[in-house]
Design an enzyme around this catalytic site. Structure first.
Site, PDB file in Angstrom:
ATOM      1  N   HIS A  57       0.854  -1.182   0.000  1.00  7.96           N
ATOM      2  CA  HIS A  57       0.000   0.000   0.000  1.00  7.96           C
ATOM      3  C   HIS A  57       0.892   1.235   0.000  1.00  7.96           C
ATOM      4  O   HIS A  57       1.673   1.441   0.922  1.00  7.96           O
ATOM      5  CB  HIS A  57      -0.893  -0.010   1.239  1.00  7.96           C
ATOM      6  CG  HIS A  57      -1.747   1.215   1.376  1.00  7.96           C
ATOM      7  ND1 HIS A  57      -2.709   1.565   0.454  1.00  7.96           N
ATOM      8  CD2 HIS A  57      -1.774   2.187   2.328  1.00  7.96           C
ATOM      9  CE1 HIS A  57      -3.293   2.677   0.832  1.00  7.96           C
ATOM     10  NE2 HIS A  57      -2.754   3.086   1.961  1.00  7.96           N
ATOM     11  N   LYS A  71      -0.380  10.672   1.308  1.00  2.00           N
ATOM     12  CA  LYS A  71       0.485  10.118   0.261  1.00  2.00           C
ATOM     13  C   LYS A  71       0.040  10.565  -1.131  1.00  2.00           C
ATOM     14  O   LYS A  71       0.845  11.031  -1.944  1.00  2.00           O
ATOM     15  CB  LYS A  71       0.481   8.582   0.344  1.00  2.00           C
ATOM     16  CG  LYS A  71       1.008   8.018   1.643  1.00  2.00           C
ATOM     17  CD  LYS A  71       1.091   6.500   1.622  1.00  2.00           C
ATOM     18  CE  LYS A  71      -0.276   5.855   1.499  1.00  2.00           C
ATOM     19  NZ  LYS A  71      -1.134   6.122   2.678  1.00  2.00           N
ATOM     20  N   ASP A  73      -1.971   4.047  -4.452  1.00  2.00           N
ATOM     21  CA  ASP A  73      -2.750   3.164  -3.578  1.00  2.00           C
ATOM     22  C   ASP A  73      -2.165   1.750  -3.503  1.00  2.00           C
ATOM     23  O   ASP A  73      -1.830   1.274  -2.427  1.00  2.00           O
ATOM     24  CB  ASP A  73      -4.215   3.118  -4.004  1.00  2.00           C
ATOM     25  CG  ASP A  73      -5.079   2.440  -2.954  1.00  2.00           C
ATOM     26  OD1 ASP A  73      -4.978   2.831  -1.768  1.00  2.00           O
ATOM     27  OD2 ASP A  73      -5.832   1.523  -3.294  1.00  2.00           O
ATOM     28  N   ARG A  84      18.608  14.065  12.238  1.00  2.00           N
ATOM     29  CA  ARG A  84      18.822  15.442  11.797  1.00  2.00           C
ATOM     30  C   ARG A  84      20.099  15.603  10.972  1.00  2.00           C
ATOM     31  O   ARG A  84      20.363  16.677  10.429  1.00  2.00           O
ATOM     32  CB  ARG A  84      18.867  16.373  13.019  1.00  2.00           C
ATOM     33  CG  ARG A  84      17.579  16.338  13.811  1.00  2.00           C
ATOM     34  CD  ARG A  84      17.578  17.295  14.977  1.00  2.00           C
ATOM     35  NE  ARG A  84      17.638  18.690  14.542  1.00  2.00           N
ATOM     36  CZ  ARG A  84      17.606  19.720  15.387  1.00  2.00           C
ATOM     37  NH1 ARG A  84      17.505  19.511  16.695  1.00  2.00           N
ATOM     38  NH2 ARG A  84      17.666  20.960  14.924  1.00  2.00           N
TER      39      ARG A  84
END
Length: 309
Positions: free
Chosen positions: A138, A159, A177, A243
């Site tokens: 998915h 998304k 999808d 980071r």
């Protein structure tokens, strides 16, 4: 259901069916081919009967020098119940012993005018593509600057909306999808869209849109090698996010490890631009330029210099 049958080869390569028509629906389970030169010479100890058998000029020239009794026996052993088919290349005349033996157990005998090496190469590529391990995930697959980026995350995280923004910025949609993934090589995953939803994008509140109709043929592509996985997740105040980007997290899909990045989502963050930059930075790393590593090295040098002052 077998993925490939002998009849599929007839259609794909326009092969001529000589005999054994009853067996054209035999399943093909392996992509490896066999050129049974040793078997025609009489050595059947390790005969890979489940493979497609290819007979070229070398095998059939040697075969023609054998006695009639030996020829019949060799061809009978060559044609087994599990042999998908026997293909003769270069348009060579089919030995009568092969036709007789094949008819007994319904092994399809096919012929092509192509040279043996060229045909074997094309056939292997076809079989490896069709018989490759597959799965479905998915997510959304987008081609960003030549990098196949698989965007994953929980339903509703954004998304498809991110993919729409990427398409508007000039990138190409592969699948939305549901992404069908096949492993074409030890380290190569190729993704594509199911035929039913190809070129379609679902945007909550708007509905289903056709990306190719709205943005043109240059906004879509049928398949793409997956190089990077970006997982979108809602911002968690308690979680420490990377980071610097020194370490690469990996995710395993089928039998291949793919680099994965976790991108936190919250209002005010332009996720499409972040993913675009992530794809460019990924390309840069593959070209040998690691900005995070260079920064760390400079930082360590500065610390060492301060120690000696």
């Amino acid at each position: 259901m077998p993925k490939v049958k002998t009849v599929d080869l007839i259609d794909e390569f326009q092969l001529e069916l000589i005999s054994g028509e009853e067996g054209i629906n035999r399943p093909i389970t392996v992509s490896d081919l066999s050129r049974p030169g040793l078997e025609i010479a009489g050595y059947f100890d390790y005969y890979p009967a489940d493979r497609i058998q290819i007979l070229g000029m070398t095998e059939l020239t040697f075969f023609s020098r054998l006695s009639p009794e030996v020829r019949a026996g060799r061809m009978e052993r060559l044609c087994s119940d599990i042999t998908p088919c026997i293909i003769v290349t270069r348009g060579i005349d089919i030995p009568q012993e092969l036709i007789v033996a094949a008819e007994k157990v319904s092994v399809p005998v096919l012929r092509t005018s192509m040279k043996t090496t060229r045909f074997s190469s094309r056939l292997t590529n076809f079989l490896e593509s069709k018989l490759a391990p597959t799965t479905a995930v998915h997510g959304v697959l987008v081609d960003i600057y030549g990098v196949g980026v698989l965007i994953t995350g929980k339903s509703g995280v954004g998304k498809s909306e991110t993919a729409l923004e990427l398409v508007k910025r000039g990138h190409r949609l592969v699948a939305d999808d549901c992404v069908e993934i096949r492993q074409e090589d030890d380290d190569t995953l190729v993704g594509n869209s199911p035929e039913l939803i190809e070129h379609l994008l679902e945007i909550r509140g708007v509905g289903i849109i056709n990306v190719m109709t709205l943005f043109g043929a240059g906004a879509v592509r049928s398949h793409k090698k997956i190089s990077l996985v970006i997982n979108l997740e809602l911002w968690d105040q308690q979680k420490n996010y990377d980071r610097l980007g020194l370490e690469e997290e990996k995710i395993r899909i089928i039998d291949t490890n793919i680099t994965r990045m976790n991108i936190p989502v919250r209002p005010g963050r332009n996720i499409a631009v972040i993913i675009e930059v992530a794809a460019m930075n990924f390309r840069l790393k593959r070209m040998g330029v690691n900005t995070a590593q260079q920064f760390t090295e400079k930082l360590n040098e500065a610390i060492e210099e301060n120690k000696h002052e």
